[in-house]
Design a protein around this motif. Structure first.
Motif, PDB file in Angstrom:
ATOM      1  N   ILE A 164      46.708  37.758  47.254  1.00 17.72           N
ATOM      2  CA  ILE A 164      46.925  37.406  45.861  1.00 17.72           C
ATOM      3  C   ILE A 164      48.062  36.389  45.855  1.00 17.72           C
ATOM      4  N   ALA A 165      47.820  35.241  45.245  1.00 21.76           N
ATOM      5  CA  ALA A 165      48.771  34.133  45.299  1.00 21.76           C
ATOM      6  C   ALA A 165      49.054  33.649  43.885  1.00 21.76           C
ATOM      7  N   CYS A 166      50.326  33.512  43.552  1.00 22.34           N
ATOM      8  CA  CYS A 166      50.713  33.117  42.203  1.00 22.34           C
ATOM      9  C   CYS A 166      51.227  31.685  42.167  1.00 22.34           C
ATOM     10  N   VAL A 167      51.217  31.123  40.974  1.00 19.02           N
ATOM     11  CA  VAL A 167      51.613  29.724  40.814  1.00 19.02           C
ATOM     12  C   VAL A 167      53.090  29.517  41.146  1.00 19.02           C
ATOM     13  N   GLU A 168      53.889  30.578  41.118  1.00 18.11           N
ATOM     14  CA  GLU A 168      55.304  30.448  41.473  1.00 18.11           C
ATOM     15  C   GLU A 168      55.502  30.272  42.965  1.00 18.11           C
ATOM     16  N   GLY A 169      54.428  30.362  43.750  1.00 17.20           N
ATOM     17  CA  GLY A 169      54.513  30.109  45.181  1.00 17.20           C
ATOM     18  C   GLY A 169      54.446  31.347  46.051  1.00 17.20           C
ATOM     19  N   TRP A 170      54.646  32.524  45.483  1.00 17.34           N
ATOM     20  CA  TRP A 170      54.624  33.717  46.326  1.00 17.34           C
ATOM     21  C   TRP A 170      53.186  34.196  46.515  1.00 17.34           C
ATOM     22  N   SER A 171      52.954  34.840  47.630  1.00 19.74           N
ATOM     23  CA  SER A 171      51.637  35.395  47.914  1.00 19.74           C
ATOM     24  C   SER A 171      51.794  36.578  48.852  1.00 19.74           C
ATOM     25  N   ALA A 172      50.799  37.452  48.849  1.00 24.25           N
ATOM     26  CA  ALA A 172      50.817  38.621  49.710  1.00 24.25           C
ATOM     27  C   ALA A 172      49.388  39.105  49.902  1.00 24.25           C
ATOM     28  N   SER A 173      49.091  39.580  51.096  1.00 19.03           N
ATOM     29  CA  SER A 173      47.769  40.120  51.394  1.00 19.03           C
ATOM     30  C   SER A 173      47.749  41.619  51.123  1.00 19.03           C
ATOM     31  N   ALA A 174      46.574  42.106  50.742  1.00 17.89           N
ATOM     32  CA  ALA A 174      46.445  43.531  50.449  1.00 17.89           C
ATOM     33  C   ALA A 174      45.001  43.958  50.681  1.00 17.89           C
ATOM     34  N   THR A 175      44.815  45.260  50.796  1.00 20.26           N
ATOM     35  CA  THR A 175      43.479  45.834  50.970  1.00 20.26           C
ATOM     36  C   THR A 175      42.996  46.349  49.618  1.00 20.26           C
ATOM     37  N   TRP A 176      41.888  45.789  49.142  1.00 25.10           N
ATOM     38  CA  TRP A 176      41.356  46.135  47.834  1.00 25.10           C
ATOM     39  C   TRP A 176      40.023  46.860  47.995  1.00 25.10           C
ATOM     40  N   THR A 177      39.816  47.866  47.190  1.00 31.65           N
ATOM     41  CA  THR A 177      38.559  48.615  47.202  1.00 31.65           C
ATOM     42  C   THR A 177      38.036  48.736  45.780  1.00 31.65           C
ATOM     43  N   GLY A 178      36.741  48.480  45.629  1.00 29.06           N
ATOM     44  CA  GLY A 178      36.133  48.577  44.306  1.00 29.06           C
ATOM     45  C   GLY A 178      34.665  48.203  44.344  1.00 29.06           C
ATOM     46  N   VAL A 179      34.127  47.893  43.183  1.00 24.64           N
ATOM     47  CA  VAL A 179      32.716  47.548  43.035  1.00 24.64           C
ATOM     48  C   VAL A 179      32.574  46.033  43.043  1.00 24.64           C
ATOM     49  N   ARG A 180      31.632  45.514  43.827  1.00 16.11           N
ATOM     50  CA  ARG A 180      31.391  44.072  43.791  1.00 16.11           C
ATOM     51  C   ARG A 180      30.905  43.672  42.396  1.00 16.11           C
ATOM     52  N   LEU A 181      31.476  42.596  41.879  1.00 16.89           N
ATOM     53  CA  LEU A 181      31.142  42.174  40.519  1.00 16.89           C
ATOM     54  C   LEU A 181      29.658  41.876  40.379  1.00 16.89           C
ATOM     55  N   ARG A 182      29.062  41.239  41.361  1.00 19.41           N
ATOM     56  CA  ARG A 182      27.634  40.902  41.251  1.00 19.41           C
ATOM     57  C   ARG A 182      26.768  42.163  41.204  1.00 19.41           C
ATOM     58  N   ASP A 183      27.175  43.227  41.926  1.00 19.69           N
ATOM     59  CA  ASP A 183      26.437  44.491  41.862  1.00 19.69           C
ATOM     60  C   ASP A 183      26.596  45.135  40.494  1.00 19.69           C
ATOM     61  N   LEU A 184      27.794  45.028  39.941  1.00 19.50           N
ATOM     62  CA  LEU A 184      28.054  45.609  38.623  1.00 19.50           C
ATOM     63  C   LEU A 184      27.222  44.916  37.556  1.00 19.50           C
ATOM     64  N   LEU A 185      27.153  43.582  37.618  1.00 14.85           N
ATOM     65  CA  LEU A 185      26.382  42.829  36.635  1.00 14.85           C
ATOM     66  C   LEU A 185      24.877  43.024  36.835  1.00 14.85           C
ATOM     67  N   ALA A 186      24.464  43.176  38.083  1.00 14.53           N
ATOM     68  CA  ALA A 186      23.042  43.430  38.350  1.00 14.53           C
ATOM     69  C   ALA A 186      22.597  44.743  37.720  1.00 14.53           C
ATOM     70  N   ARG A 187      23.505  45.712  37.675  1.00 17.96           N
ATOM     71  CA  ARG A 187      23.193  47.004  37.037  1.00 17.96           C
ATOM     72  C   ARG A 187      22.892  46.808  35.559  1.00 17.96           C
ATOM     73  N   ALA A 188      23.515  45.757  34.964  1.00 15.64           N
ATOM     74  CA  ALA A 188      23.286  45.489  33.541  1.00 15.64           C
ATOM     75  C   ALA A 188      22.165  44.478  33.330  1.00 15.64           C
ATOM     76  N   GLY A 189      21.473  44.085  34.409  1.00 17.67           N
ATOM     77  CA  GLY A 189      20.328  43.198  34.282  1.00 17.67           C
ATOM     78  C   GLY A 189      20.602  41.735  34.523  1.00 17.67           C
ATOM     79  N   HIS A 190      21.781  41.384  35.018  1.00 15.57           N
ATOM     80  CA  HIS A 190      22.113  39.977  35.271  1.00 15.57           C
ATOM     81  C   HIS A 190      21.749  39.597  36.705  1.00 15.57           C
ATOM     82  N   ARG A 191      21.123  38.435  36.872  1.00 13.33           N
ATOM     83  CA  ARG A 191      20.684  37.987  38.193  1.00 13.33           C
ATOM     84  C   ARG A 191      21.599  36.932  38.821  1.00 13.33           C
ATOM     85  N   GLY A 192      22.667  36.596  38.186  1.00 13.51           N
ATOM     86  CA  GLY A 192      23.618  35.648  38.767  1.00 13.51           C
ATOM     87  C   GLY A 192      23.434  34.237  38.253  1.00 13.51           C
TER      88      GLY A 192
END
Length: 422
Positions: free
Chosen positions: A324-352
């Motif tokens: 995650i990198a901000c406009v002030e110049g700082w950044s840091a790496s992290a481990t994120w877990t969650g639902v892929r956005l495309r899978d979430l939208l596909a559940r609602a009928g969106h094909r991308g």
């Protein structure tokens, strides 16, 4: 009246006093001349630390820094406020981290370069004639605009790094507009001074200064009082200070160098090992979002699908290592877990293939962001529920937040309440 055993008239005494005062003034003026010459502000061409040879070399480094800042600043602005023709890739995921870190580091490094350059040319800014020929008028106008714009850009940029805004104008758009003014003034200045710059760079640093008319350099009019201070000394000191300024902040972009960046405002510390720019308290987000009535609404093709936090947790989870990198110049790496956005939208009928609007519970300036289609469809774009193997902290966007590769942190919308396919 007696003076040293002699009778003198009142008029003689007055003349004697005046002569002693004049002598003191001469000595003081000579000391001031030596001091000015020492710090590089003496206007005489024989000053060893002033002239085109030193100014041109410092100017080249300053121009490179401003050029890098201009290009990387344009990228950052266009990512946040994209014109219709602009396209930004999702990979590599660290690209924005690199460009914005480079932007801030070179901007800070430009500060000592600008100070040294102004110190070497300071008397010429007030030299006569004030106007002169049209070429001289153009040169002086471009220098005035350049100096004002450069000081404004570096000063406001430095305060932006510290997230201190003692002004009423919107920093992002003002900084962007002034960048065009500054780079235009630089190009005009280079065009006017190009013959002088080429001649100075083509000669040794220690070569005698050549007057503008090309005549031989004048011989020294008085002994050298500067001693060990030479152009090479000043130039080496400038490089050292510039490097120190860069090192002082580069660690907020390069985690392994964080321990030596003594002026970096972001140390990498924060909830779950990640810094926070805008806290839940600042966004007026309370623990009420932890209640059972929380819903994330998906709006696709005129149909709305509400999802509870348990619904999100029950979906297939994806883990990604993303910075995650901000406009002030700082950044840091992290481990994120969650639902892929495309899978979430596909559940609602969106094909991308469409842009997506992310709406936050935060009603602040960046409570709404638009995610381009290539990011919405990317394999690494998540609606994150966990950070570094822990449930999201409230300051990091609980119940859920957007985390996408190669995007400014300000667009990684926290405290999501609604996702709309445009």
């Amino acid at each position: 009246m007696k003076l040293r055993g002699q009778h003198i008239a009142a008029g003689d005494l007055l003349r004697h006093t005046r002569s002693r005062t004049y002598a003191r003034r001469v000595r003081v003026a000579d000391r001031i001349d030596r001091l000015l010459e020492t710090v590089g502000l003496d206007e005489r061409p024989r000053s060893p630390v002033r002239g085109a040879h030193l100014t041109a070399r410092v100017g080249v480094a300053l121009g490179i820094c401003f050029g890098i800042c201009f290009v990387t600043g344009l990228l950052s602005h266009w990512i946040q406020h994209p014109p219709g023709w602009f396209w930004w890739p999702t990979q590599p995921s660290w690209l924005y981290r690199f460009t914005q870190g480079l932007h801030v580091t070179t901007g800070v490094a430009a500060i000592p370069l600008l100070l040294v350059k102004l110190g070497t040319v300071y008397p010429k800014l007030f030299a006569r004639p004030r106007i002169g020929s049209p070429v001289r008028l153009l040169e002086r106008a471009s220098i005035t605009v350049l100096v004002v714009a450069a000081i404004f850009q570096l000063f406001t940029g430095l305060l932006n790094i510290a997230q201190w805004y003692p002004w009423t104008f919107f920093f992002t758009t003002t900084h962007y507009a002034t960048a065009w003014i500054a780079i235009g003034a630089i190009l005009v200045h280079i065009a006017v001074k190009l013959p002088v710059i080429r001649r100075a760079l083509g000669e040794p640093l220690d070569a005698p200064e050549t007057p503008p008319d090309g005549s031989p350099a004048p011989a020294p009019t008085r002994p050298d009082h500067v001693g060990a201070l030479t152009r090479r000394t000043v130039l080496r000191s400038t490089w050292a200070i510039t490097g120190l300024a860069a090192v002082a902040v580069v660690g907020q972009s390069l985690p392994f160098a964080r321990w030596i960046s003594f002026l970096a405002p972001r140390s990498g510390e924060g909830p779950q090992g990640l810094p926070v720019n805008r806290t839940a308290q600042q966004a007026n987000i309370t623990d009420g979002v932890r209640g059972a009535d929380y819903r994330l609404t998906l709006a696709v093709a005129g149909r709305e699908t509400p999802l509870t936090l348990d619904d999100l947790r029950a979906m297939p989870q994806t883990t990604r290592e993303l910075p995650i990198a901000c406009v002030e110049g700082w950044s840091a790496s992290a481990t994120w877990t969650g639902v892929r956005l495309r899978d979430l939208l596909a559940r609602a009928g969106h094909r991308g293939g469409r842009d997506t609007r992310m709406v936050s519970l935060d009603r602040g300036l960046y409570g709404v962001s638009v995610l381009p289609a290539n990011f919405a469809d990317a394999d690494d774009t998540l609606i994150a529920l966990r950070l570094n193997d822990e449930e999201l902290n409230l300051d990091h966007g609980f119940p859920c937040r957007l985390i996408a590769p190669n995007r400014p942190g300000v667009l990684q919308t926290k405290w999501l309440s609604r996702i709309e396919v445009l």
